[in-house]
Design a protein around this motif. Structure first.
Motif, PDB file in Angstrom:
ATOM      1  N   ASP A   3       0.831  -1.195   0.000  1.00  0.00           N
ATOM      2  CA  ASP A   3       0.000   0.000   0.000  1.00  0.00           C
ATOM      3  C   ASP A   3       0.869   1.249   0.000  1.00  0.00           C
ATOM      4  N   GLY A   4       2.044   1.156   0.616  1.00  0.00           N
ATOM      5  CA  GLY A   4       2.970   2.282   0.569  1.00  0.00           C
ATOM      6  C   GLY A   4       3.542   2.408  -0.842  1.00  0.00           C
ATOM      7  N   GLU A  39      -0.587  -5.901  -1.351  1.00  0.00           N
ATOM      8  CA  GLU A  39      -0.685  -6.545  -0.039  1.00  0.00           C
ATOM      9  C   GLU A  39      -0.840  -5.401   0.966  1.00  0.00           C
ATOM     10  N   ASN A  73      -1.579  -3.495   4.186  1.00  0.00           N
ATOM     11  CA  ASN A  73      -1.622  -3.598   5.645  1.00  0.00           C
ATOM     12  C   ASN A  73      -1.819  -2.248   6.323  1.00  0.00           C
ATOM     13  N   VAL A 120       0.076   0.203   6.607  1.00  0.00           N
ATOM     14  CA  VAL A 120       1.283   0.826   7.152  1.00  0.00           C
ATOM     15  C   VAL A 120       2.469   0.590   6.237  1.00  0.00           C
ATOM     16  N   TYR A 121       3.536   1.310   6.502  1.00  0.00           N
ATOM     17  CA  TYR A 121       4.819   1.002   5.887  1.00  0.00           C
ATOM     18  C   TYR A 121       5.474  -0.017   6.827  1.00  0.00           C
ATOM     19  N   GLY A 122       5.287  -1.273   6.530  1.00  0.00           N
ATOM     20  CA  GLY A 122       5.815  -2.308   7.425  1.00  0.00           C
ATOM     21  C   GLY A 122       7.332  -2.284   7.500  1.00  0.00           C
TER      22      GLY A 122
HETATM   23 MG   LIG Z   1       2.174  -1.718   3.755  1.00  0.00          MG
END
Ligand SMILES: [Mg+2]
Ligand SMILES: Cc1cc2nc3c(=O)[nH]c(=O)nc-3n(C[C@H](O)[C@H](O)[C@H](O)COP(=O)(O)OP(=O)(O)OC[C@H]3O[C@@H](n4cnc5c(N)ncnc54)[C@H](O)[C@@H]3O)c2cc1C
Ligand SMILES: Cc1ncc(C[n+]2csc(CCOP(=O)(O)OP(=O)(O)O)c2C)c(N)n1
Ligand code: SF4
Ligand code: SF4
Ligand code: SF4
Lengths: 606, 351
Positions: B112-113, B138, B140, B142-144
């Motif tokens: 998503d980032g 994918e 989530n 956030v920036y995992g």
């Molecule tokens: Mg992400």
């Protein structure tokens, strides 16, 4: 399906396939890890506690553990072989240091109770070991001039050197055993009149079956009963045999007879069996060893007559048969109609079975006999109908093997100890179990979870050109330390259990995705038959349990098929919440002494 | 992160597909993501889908950008082509690759980032060009990889692990993809492989721009209460509009359902998508209604999942550009430079 009760000691025990299959429940993976770590003496003692004769069994055990071993269910391709459990046991025995100092020290003060054992085979020796170490006086009466029963009289020296027998009988003798060699018990009634608190009968199954067909009497001089002949060889009474020898019978005794005959001058030695090669009772490896020594095995030949000339055996005739199935699907041997076949020979060894015989037990002393003229013996307590008389080993339920004799001995010792402490024999405390996490760090375990892909290693043999010349030259040489290490690495550590905590699980599927064997499924609950077909991989091996846990947030259940789990711990490494943990299951069977008293102290995991 | 490699041993019942491979043959290296990461579940779903489709691994090109999600192509299809581009640039690299060799199956994997922040422009143009690909985000929230900062798909009002509220509006990549003309648009959840695997299969077979937004909880930074991308939240708010089954051909259809309860959507390439409707008022064949449905239900706080829109007769970039059917990378100098005579003829036609 009902959630699994992992508190039941039997549940995780069953997962340790080898230990479950071992009659004495030896903690196999525990000692295999010790061998891998070079701790041979420790590995020896773990064995010694469970099976009393590690050096002997490491060469001769019937090894029911091996066909059960998980490794043979999970390997890739055609060659699916179990861990060489038995031969690793020998590695511990061969490489250990002096273990005398580690042997139990019987209490200075005896408990005043006296036990008599009839026969000095593995069954009696086990009873003696278990009871001597906790303060009993034990006397063994043995008719032969040597101790160890058929281990010494029957198993040929090329499979088991005498020094190994002496050593392991010695550990028991050193516990203060009163061993009366050359003393045959002729009357149980008389023995019972002596001052013994209990009697254990471990007299074996000493009678070899004969074959009454034409010519048996006339050619008697060259027809021998296999087990009698083998013991005569063991005790040095027989040192040679004819050049052409036929062995009748397809069991392990036949295999020992033929290989012994090869070493006493037999040049044309053959084994002849009534039924098919596949149906033979002998273990596959015994058959292989015999054939490797140039001994053919001929099958589907039913003995018809001993052929003799001028009072001398010259050969045998056989009827050719084949196996057919009758209307009810039962297998039957029927003559093929071909002419009988004559096999010339100088000697015949009859190895067609073994029986019990109790001419020395009076039938009017209250000890009841049942079917087949066998004493009535309780299969759990080993008690006869005379409360103070117990049976075990081949004497109890007919010929088996050493490890069963040992297992019976342990259980009979528990019964004797309980009887003489005024306790109920049937209330037997369950085994001591201990379950301990093996986690050492985030991805570190106390065991080697990296699964070895190596195929089973072969034990080196002495070249037949040497071993066939002398009956005392051991054929198998045992693994060297390096090979033992590699073979040990094949063990999957099935005692390191996958333990699931439903309350911690967030149903992220990580364990499902990583599992190399597709063992784990999260699904809605159903009854077992349906569930087995609705898993990630079908659970077709019905002898292996499903581990079912409920209590998950979504209302589903976790189902793990234990069948082919590698115990690799990847599920636990992948679980973000620690819902899976790898925990070592250590089980100690209940032995005579404090452990079989109503309250048992816990044993710590090694 | 695991130190040992996944043992090669496998369940005795593991079978080979038409291409001669087992499911295990579609795996890649062992994942280095955090234990429990939703991205690993999506990798498992991709592996399953490719195995079921009998795809030959060397026919697939997997491309990604930067992020935990973009690392995953290393963990599946170990025998396929791969390209790990710079942050947010996967769509352009994929477009270029597709132009050069239209014969491969293109799988873009992004986060998503990667797609909604730095790569938003790239994402938009790749989709509107109708590149024949499967584009999986994918998602989530956030920036995992950089330790859990809110991404552009985080819902307004959701809370970070440290308790900070997100005050920006969220970008809905599904709505965007629909608006930009993607011809296969779906949303799913990493925790529901039964739904996800057939969606991926349908997308891989779709001969146009297929986009799947897969909500994929970040166990380390975005699985707390207050998050709208946590396992629990998604499970509670998941509204599947349909379930799809994917069949490679009409003959391969197996399960039978009562008439009326399913709609078979024959695709341009002969494959069949069978839709089992779960919400009567949703119609996956109507672009306009699909967008309206999405908006309406999202406003109710539902996470709408399933196959949201499909055009059974898509047109892709090569159709728009009228390229030759042979992959451009196979054209030799002779084909590319037809000679003076041909040039003269062309020039003459323009005079
Ligand atoms: Mg992400
Ligand atoms: C040829 C052969 C090979 C075998 N090989 C193997 C093998 O490789 N591995 C394996 O596990 N098993 C093997 N077995 C089987 C194994 O030897 C027996 O199952 C095991 O020894 C039984 O132990 P036990 O203690 O019950 O009796 P035994 O070992 O038979 O011991 C009984 C003892 O009691 C003595 N005795 C009997 N009656 C009296 C009496 N009235 N008074 C005093 N003493 C008496 C006997 O002399 C004997 O020493 C083999 C058997 C045979 C015949
Ligand atoms: C040009 C550039 N800018 C910033 C970064 C730092 N960076 C690395 S990953 C990432 C965000 C990844 O987020 P997402 O795509 O959602 O992947 P996730 O890790 O959440 O799966 C950022 C900003 C970078 N690597 N390159
Ligand atoms: S793999 Fe090891 S622990 Fe498992 S059954 Fe075989 S020997 Fe026993
Ligand atoms: S230990 Fe866990 S991951 Fe490994 S095979 Fe068993 S269930 Fe699967
Ligand atoms: S990895 Fe752990 S939390 Fe995730 S599903 Fe498996 S047991 Fe549950």
């Amino acid at each position: 399906m009902k959630p699994t009760d992992i508190g039941d000691p039997a549940y995780f025990h069953k997962v340790v396939d080898c230990q479950w299959a071992c009659p004495a429940h030896t903690p196999v993976p525990e000692y295999i890890r010790m061998i891998a770590a070079g701790r041979y003496s420790d590995a020896y003692m773990v064995n010694w506690e469970s099976n009393v004769f590690p050096g002997i069994l490491g060469r001769t055990c019937d090894r029911p553990c091996e066909p059960a071993c998980r490794r043979s269910r999970v390997e890739d391709g055609e060659q699916r072989e179990p861990v060489a459990i038995c031969r690793l046991k020998r590695v511990a025995a061969d490489n250990k240091d002096d273990v005398n100092a580690r042997m139990p020290r019987p209490p200075e003060k005896k408990n005043g109770k006296r036990i008599a054992c009839v026969g000095a085979g593995p069954a009696s020796l086990t009873v003696a070991r278990d009871l001597l170490s906790i303060g009993y006086n034990v006397t063994i009466f043995e008719q032969d001039p040597f101790a160890a029963g058929m281990i010494r009289s029957q198993i040929p020296r090329f499979r088991l050197p005498e020094s190994v027998i002496d050593e392991e009988v010695g550990y028991i003798a050193n516990l203060g055993l009163d061993l009366r060699l050359g003393k045959r018990i002729e009357s149980l009634a008389a023995l019972l009149r002596e001052e013994f608190d209990a009697v254990f009968i471990g007299s074996g199954a000493p009678r070899g079956r004969d074959l009454e067909i034409p010519g048996r009497q006339e050619a008697a001089a060259n027809i021998h009963i296999g087990i009698d002949w083998l013991s005569s060889v063991s005790f040095g009474h027989i040192e040679s045999v004819g050049k052409r020898v036929i062995i009748l019978g397809g069991g392990n005794t036949a295999m020992d007879c033929c290989r012994t005959a090869r070493r006493l001058g037999g040049e044309d030695v053959k084994v002849i069996v009534r039924s098919g090669f596949e149906e033979m009772k002998a273990s596959p490896w015994e058959k292989e060893d015999a054939m490797h020594e140039g001994i053919p095995i001929l099958n589907y030949l039913v003995p018809k007559a001993f052929v003799h000339e001028a009072g001398r055996l010259v050969g045998m005739t056989f009827e050719k048969v084949e196996a057919v199935r009758d209307e009810r699907g039962r297998r039957k041997l029927v003559p093929t109609g071909e002419p009988d076949q004559l096999y010339p020979c100088d000697d015949v060894l009859v190895a067609v079975g073994q029986e019990n015989a109790y001419p020395w037990i009076e039938r009017d002393i209250g000890l009841e006999f049942g079917e087949w003229d066998m004493p009535k013996v309780d299969p759990v307590t080993f008690q006869s109908t005379l409360p103070q008389v117990f049976f075990g080993g081949d004497a109890a339920f007919g010929p088996k093997n050493i490890i069963w004799a040992v297992a019976h001995g342990h259980d009979a010792a528990v019964s004797i100890d309980k009887l003489l402490n005024g306790e109920s024999l049937t209330e037997r405390p369950s085994p001591l179990v201990n379950l301990v996490s093996q986690k050492m760090g985030i991805h570190e375990w106390s065991y080697d979870n990296d699964v070895s892909l190596a195929e089973r290693f072969k034990v080196p043999h002495t070249d037949p050109s040497i071993s066939l010349k002398n009956i005392r030259i051991e054929v198998e040489l045992g693994f060297d330390r390096q090979t033992a290490l590699k073979e040990a690495a094949r063990c999957l550590n099935c005692d390191v259990q996958t333990v699931f905590a439903p309350r911690l699980c967030i149903e992220c599927d990580a364990c499902v995705d990583i599992c190399p064997m597709d063992c784990i499924t999260f699904t809605s609950n159903e009854d077992e038959t349906l569930l087995r077909t609705h898993l990630r991989a079908p659970a077709l091996n019905l002898t292996q349990d499903l581990y079912v846990a409920d209590g998950l947030a979504t209302g589903r259940v976790m189902v793990k098929d234990e069948d082919v789990c590698l115990h690799c711990g990847l599920c636990a490494e992948r679980c973000p919440t620690g819902a899976w943990d790898m925990q070592k299951f250590l089980m100690q069977t209940t032995k005579a002494g404090p452990g079989c008293r109503p309250v048992a102290p816990a044993r710590k995991a090694a | 992160m695991t130190y040992i490699t996944k043992p090669r041993l496998h369940h005795p019942s593991l079978t080979r597909n038409e291409a001669g491979y087992t499911r295990r043959d579609y795996e890649g290296k062992i994942s280095t993501l955090c234990a429990g990461c939703g991205h690993d579940s999506i990798s498992a779903a991709i592996i399953q889908a490719c195995w079921e489709l009998d795809i030959e691994p060397h026919r697939v090109a997997k491309l990604s950008g930067i992020g935990c999600s973009s690392k995953t192509p290393d963990y599946f299809l170990g025998a396929s082509h791969g390209f790990n581009s710079v942050h947010g640039r996967m769509p352009s690299v994929l477009t270029g690759a597709n132009l050069a060799n239209r014969d491969l199956v293109y799988l873009g994997v992004s986060g998503d980032g990667d797609s909604a922040s730095i790569g938003l422009g790239q994402f938009a143009h790749c989709v509107r060009r109708g590149v024949n690909m499967t584009y999986i985000v994918e998602n989530n929230g956030v920036y995992g990889l950089t330790k859990g900062q809110f991404s552009a798909t985080a819902d307004k009002g959701s809370k970070s692990k440290r308790g900070v509220l997100n005050s920006d509006s969220a970008i809905d990549l599904v709505a965007l993809a629909l608006q930009l003309g993607a011809t296969y648009v779906a949303r799913s959840f990493s925790g529901d492989k039964d739904q996800l695997v057939p969606l991926i299969k349908g997308a891989l077979a779709h001969e146009g721009a297929a986009f799947i937004d897969v909500i994929s909880p970040c166990i380390a930074f975005n699985n707390h209460s207050g998050s709208t991308k946590s396992l629990d939240y998604v499970r509670e708010h998941n509204e599947a509009v349909n379930r799809i089954d994917f069949f490679p051909s009409r003959e391969a259809i197996v399960a039978d359902y009562a008439p009326g309860s399913v709609t078979d959507v024959p695709q341009h390439d002969g494959t069949i998508l069978r839709l089992r409707k779960l919400h009567a008022d949703h119609d996956a064949s109507n672009h306009l209604e699909a967008m309206a449905y999405l908006q309406k239900h999202q406003a109710l706080g539902e996470i709408v999942t399933g196959l949201l829109y499909v055009d059974p007769n898509p047109e892709d970039l090569h159709a728009h550009l009228q390229t030759v059917s042979a992959p451009l990378n196979t054209l030799n100098a002779g084909a590319l430079s037809p000679g003076k005579a041909a040039l003269d003829k062309l020039n003459a036609s323009l005079r």
